[in-house]
Scaffold this motif. Structure first.
Motif, mmCIF file in Angstrom:
data_model
loop_
_atom_site.group_PDB
_atom_site.id
_atom_site.type_symbol
_atom_site.label_atom_id
_atom_site.label_comp_id
_atom_site.label_asym_id
_atom_site.label_seq_id
_atom_site.Cartn_x
_atom_site.Cartn_y
_atom_site.Cartn_z
ATOM 1 N N GLY A 1 1.968 2.558 -10.719
ATOM 2 C CA GLY A 1 1.638 3.442 -9.679
ATOM 3 C C GLY A 1 1.376 4.349 -9.911
ATOM 4 O O GLY A 1 1.025 5.148 -9.263
ATOM 5 N N LEU B 1 -7.409 -0.854 -3.377
ATOM 6 C CA LEU B 1 -6.461 -0.423 -2.192
ATOM 7 C C LEU B 1 -7.659 0.760 -1.648
ATOM 8 O O LEU B 1 -8.204 1.877 -1.029
ATOM 9 C CB LEU B 1 -5.502 0.705 -2.712
ATOM 10 N N VAL C 1 -5.012 -3.387 -8.544
ATOM 11 C CA VAL C 1 -3.882 -4.171 -7.057
ATOM 12 C C VAL C 1 -4.479 -2.148 -7.045
ATOM 13 O O VAL C 1 -5.109 -2.153 -5.688
ATOM 14 C CB VAL C 1 -2.928 -3.472 -6.611
ATOM 15 N N GLN C 2 -4.980 -1.400 -7.125
ATOM 16 C CA GLN C 2 -5.004 -0.226 -7.030
ATOM 17 C C GLN C 2 -6.173 0.495 -7.239
ATOM 18 O O GLN C 2 -6.926 1.034 -6.260
ATOM 19 C CB GLN C 2 -4.116 0.991 -7.738
ATOM 20 N N ALA D 1 5.635 -1.931 -10.878
ATOM 21 C CA ALA D 1 4.955 -1.993 -9.810
ATOM 22 C C ALA D 1 4.917 -0.294 -9.551
ATOM 23 O O ALA D 1 4.082 0.453 -9.143
ATOM 24 C CB ALA D 1 4.965 -2.500 -8.374
ATOM 25 N N ALA D 2 5.971 0.378 -9.215
ATOM 26 C CA ALA D 2 5.854 1.750 -9.699
ATOM 27 C C ALA D 2 5.332 2.206 -11.149
ATOM 28 O O ALA D 2 4.876 3.071 -10.753
ATOM 29 C CB ALA D 2 7.496 1.991 -9.569
ATOM 30 N N ALA E 1 3.786 1.773 -0.616
ATOM 31 C CA ALA E 1 4.656 1.482 -2.338
ATOM 32 C C ALA E 1 4.312 2.288 -3.051
ATOM 33 O O ALA E 1 4.291 3.198 -3.976
ATOM 34 C CB ALA E 1 5.542 -0.185 -2.447
ATOM 35 N N PHE E 2 3.167 1.818 -3.491
ATOM 36 C CA PHE E 2 1.896 2.937 -4.427
ATOM 37 C C PHE E 2 1.568 3.557 -4.094
ATOM 38 O O PHE E 2 1.193 4.298 -4.980
ATOM 39 C CB PHE E 2 0.870 1.370 -4.701
ATOM 40 N N GLU F 1 9.234 -4.721 -9.178
ATOM 41 C CA GLU F 1 9.115 -3.564 -8.463
ATOM 42 C C GLU F 1 8.625 -2.986 -10.021
ATOM 43 O O GLU F 1 8.037 -1.373 -9.589
ATOM 44 C CB GLU F 1 10.379 -3.367 -7.534
ATOM 45 N N GLU G 1 2.778 6.525 -1.979
ATOM 46 C CA GLU G 1 4.181 7.424 -1.300
ATOM 47 C C GLU G 1 4.822 6.654 -2.330
ATOM 48 O O GLU G 1 6.064 7.492 -1.997
ATOM 49 C CB GLU G 1 4.828 6.882 -0.273
ATOM 50 N N GLY G 2 4.531 5.818 -2.978
ATOM 51 C CA GLY G 2 6.150 6.034 -4.281
ATOM 52 C C GLY G 2 7.230 4.708 -3.891
ATOM 53 O O GLY G 2 6.922 4.442 -2.597
ATOM 54 N N PHE G 3 7.828 4.305 -4.804
ATOM 55 C CA PHE G 3 8.940 3.567 -4.270
ATOM 56 C C PHE G 3 10.236 3.602 -3.688
ATOM 57 O O PHE G 3 11.167 2.776 -4.002
ATOM 58 C CB PHE G 3 8.964 2.732 -5.485
ATOM 59 N N GLU H 1 0.334 -1.114 -0.264
ATOM 60 C CA GLU H 1 -0.044 0.201 -0.126
ATOM 61 C C GLU H 1 1.009 1.326 -0.153
ATOM 62 O O GLU H 1 0.300 1.986 -0.983
ATOM 63 C CB GLU H 1 -1.300 0.227 1.103
ATOM 64 N N GLN I 1 4.688 6.478 -10.040
ATOM 65 C CA GLN I 1 5.832 6.638 -8.975
ATOM 66 C C GLN I 1 6.712 6.761 -9.883
ATOM 67 O O GLN I 1 7.799 7.063 -8.482
ATOM 68 C CB GLN I 1 5.642 6.108 -8.226
#
Lengths: 206, 207
Positions: free
Chosen positions: B17, B52, B48-49, B13-14, A166-167, B10, A169-171, A164, B19
């Motif tokens: 997201g 959330l 997944v988001q 995922a980033a 990571a998604f 990762e 607030e960033g990785f 949660e 990010q």
């Protein structure tokens, strides 16, 4: 008030009983509401969607460290985008929640990086438009959503929290480590493990 | 196109997201556009988001719903870039591209303008059989192969493949002897290029 977590049971078409005008009980069905907007610009449907999703989009952004102002702006704009793009929503590709979450992601980028003239949200939109439909060998969005939610239920609370963060607030492992007050190495391994659990379970469920 | 090398979980995922640094994200997007499996993975990570969003504690809005009728509909994209060449990935449409500039014999480079990105983004086109400069760097170097192929210590990278290298790697890619190679690269941090080609490339890849 019932906590959101308890209220929001899993299942793609999560239905929420709503009492309207003290008498009629209707189920909250975002797909129906979005369809009503697409069909006839139904303002009542828009208001219902707004009441449900805007506070959640705001909550999600604030949980990710956004200011209340930014979160409110993204939530407002995201729901307006839902109004404009209602006809483009395809419930076979993704749930309403996922669709709205990606709209909010794009708007967060647009608004937070306004001064830098970021074009990243266009990149996501192009990817989405170019996505070829292959009904034969690609799972339907509904199946995917169900699998993802089932897989998420198997994460440990620690893993869920790190995913949660990571998604949202960033990785940056450093930031997450600070937030959770755990060592950097633990964040790295926990996130890696959580993502590989998710992937493993998703592949088992396929 | 059969993709063999993909981004780490990762990284995807980033990306999903929103990010990632925009320069890095552009190179990931070129791979995702070319690979169905990574695209499915991105959809999963978007779901997944969605989950959330369903589970988050709502925060009351200060203002009520806006009047949607008074809002102008979203206009079409306003791509600032040049017209896209046919073989150019569609995801590069929003960006300006510099001209191809020769930087050596049978090797050319063009800038991809990603405003204010931390990573520098450029395309590289090399003729068959060329050895790309042996180099080390202090940040990330992410590459998506657009056409042709190259090969180095970690395997062969052909169209659609994603090469996720960090500071620990030292590369000496050799370009496919028949097809040549065109790729898009995002680099963060400094790069130390070695050899005559390295000296030629150096001023071009710097900030």
């Amino acid at each position: 008030m019932v906590p959101a977590l308890a209220l929001n049971v899993d299942g793609m078409r999560k239905a929420r009983a709503m009492v309207q005008r003290g008498r009629s009980v209707v189920l909250f069905d975002p797909n129906r509401l979005i369809a009503a907007i697409a069909r006839s610009g139904d303002r009542q449907a828009f208001a219902e969607l707004f009441d449900h999703f805007a506070p959640r989009v705001k909550g999600l952004l604030m949980r990710g460290g956004a200011s209340a102002e930014l979160a409110e702006e993204v939530a407002q704009e995201a729901l307006l985008a839902v109004w404009r793009k209602a006809a483009l929503f395809d419930p076979t590709k993704a749930s309403a929640s996922t669709w709205i979450a990606t709209i909010a992601r794009n708007l967060r980028i647009d608004i937070a990086r306004r001064e830098t003239r970021s074009r990243l949200s266009q990149v996501y939109e192009i990817l989405d438009e170019e996505d070829p439909e292959r009904p034969d060998d690609v799972l339907s969005g509904a199946e995917r959503e169900a699998r993802v939610r089932a897989a998420m239920n198997h994460l440990s609370p620690d893993q869920y929290r790190v995913v949660e963060l990571a998604f949202l607030e960033g990785f940056s492992h450093q930031d997450v480590a600070k937030r959770l007050a755990i060592p950097l190495g633990t964040v790295k391994s926990r996130l890696r493990l959580a993502l590989s659990h998710l992937r493993g379970r998703l592949e088992d469920l396929r | 196109m059969s993709v063999v090398h993909r981004p780490s979980d990762e990284t995807l995922a980033a990306f999903a997201g929103g990010q990632l640094d925009e320069g890095l994200a552009v190179v990931v997007a070129c791979h995702v556009a070319a690979d169905r499996r990574s695209r499915e993975r991105v959809h999963e990570l978007e779901a997944v988001q969605g989950a959330l969003l369903d589970r988050v504690e709502p925060v009351p809005m200060t203002a009520g719903p806006p009047d949607p009728e008074h809002r102008t509909p979203a206009g079409p994209h306003d791509p600032a870039g040049l017209p896209t060449e046919p073989e150019m990935p569609a995801v590069l449409r929003p960006y300006g591209l510099g001209p191809w500039r020769p930087i050596g014999i049978r090797i050319a480079m063009r800038r991809v303008d990603v405003p204010r990105a931390e990573a520098r983004v450029f395309m590289l086109r090399a003729g068959p059989g060329i050895a790309l400069p042996h180099h080390k760097h202090t940040g990330f170097e992410w590459t998506t192969i657009l056409s042709g192929a190259y090969e180095h210590e970690y395997g062969r990278y052909a169209a659609g493949d994603f090469d996720e290298a960090d500071a620990e790697h030292v590369h000496t890619p050799r370009v496919d002897p028949v097809e040549g190679c065109t790729c898009i690269v995002a680099m963060t941090g400094g790069v130390q290029l070695q050899g005559w080609l390295g000296r030629l490339l150096q001023p071009l890849v710097r900030f």
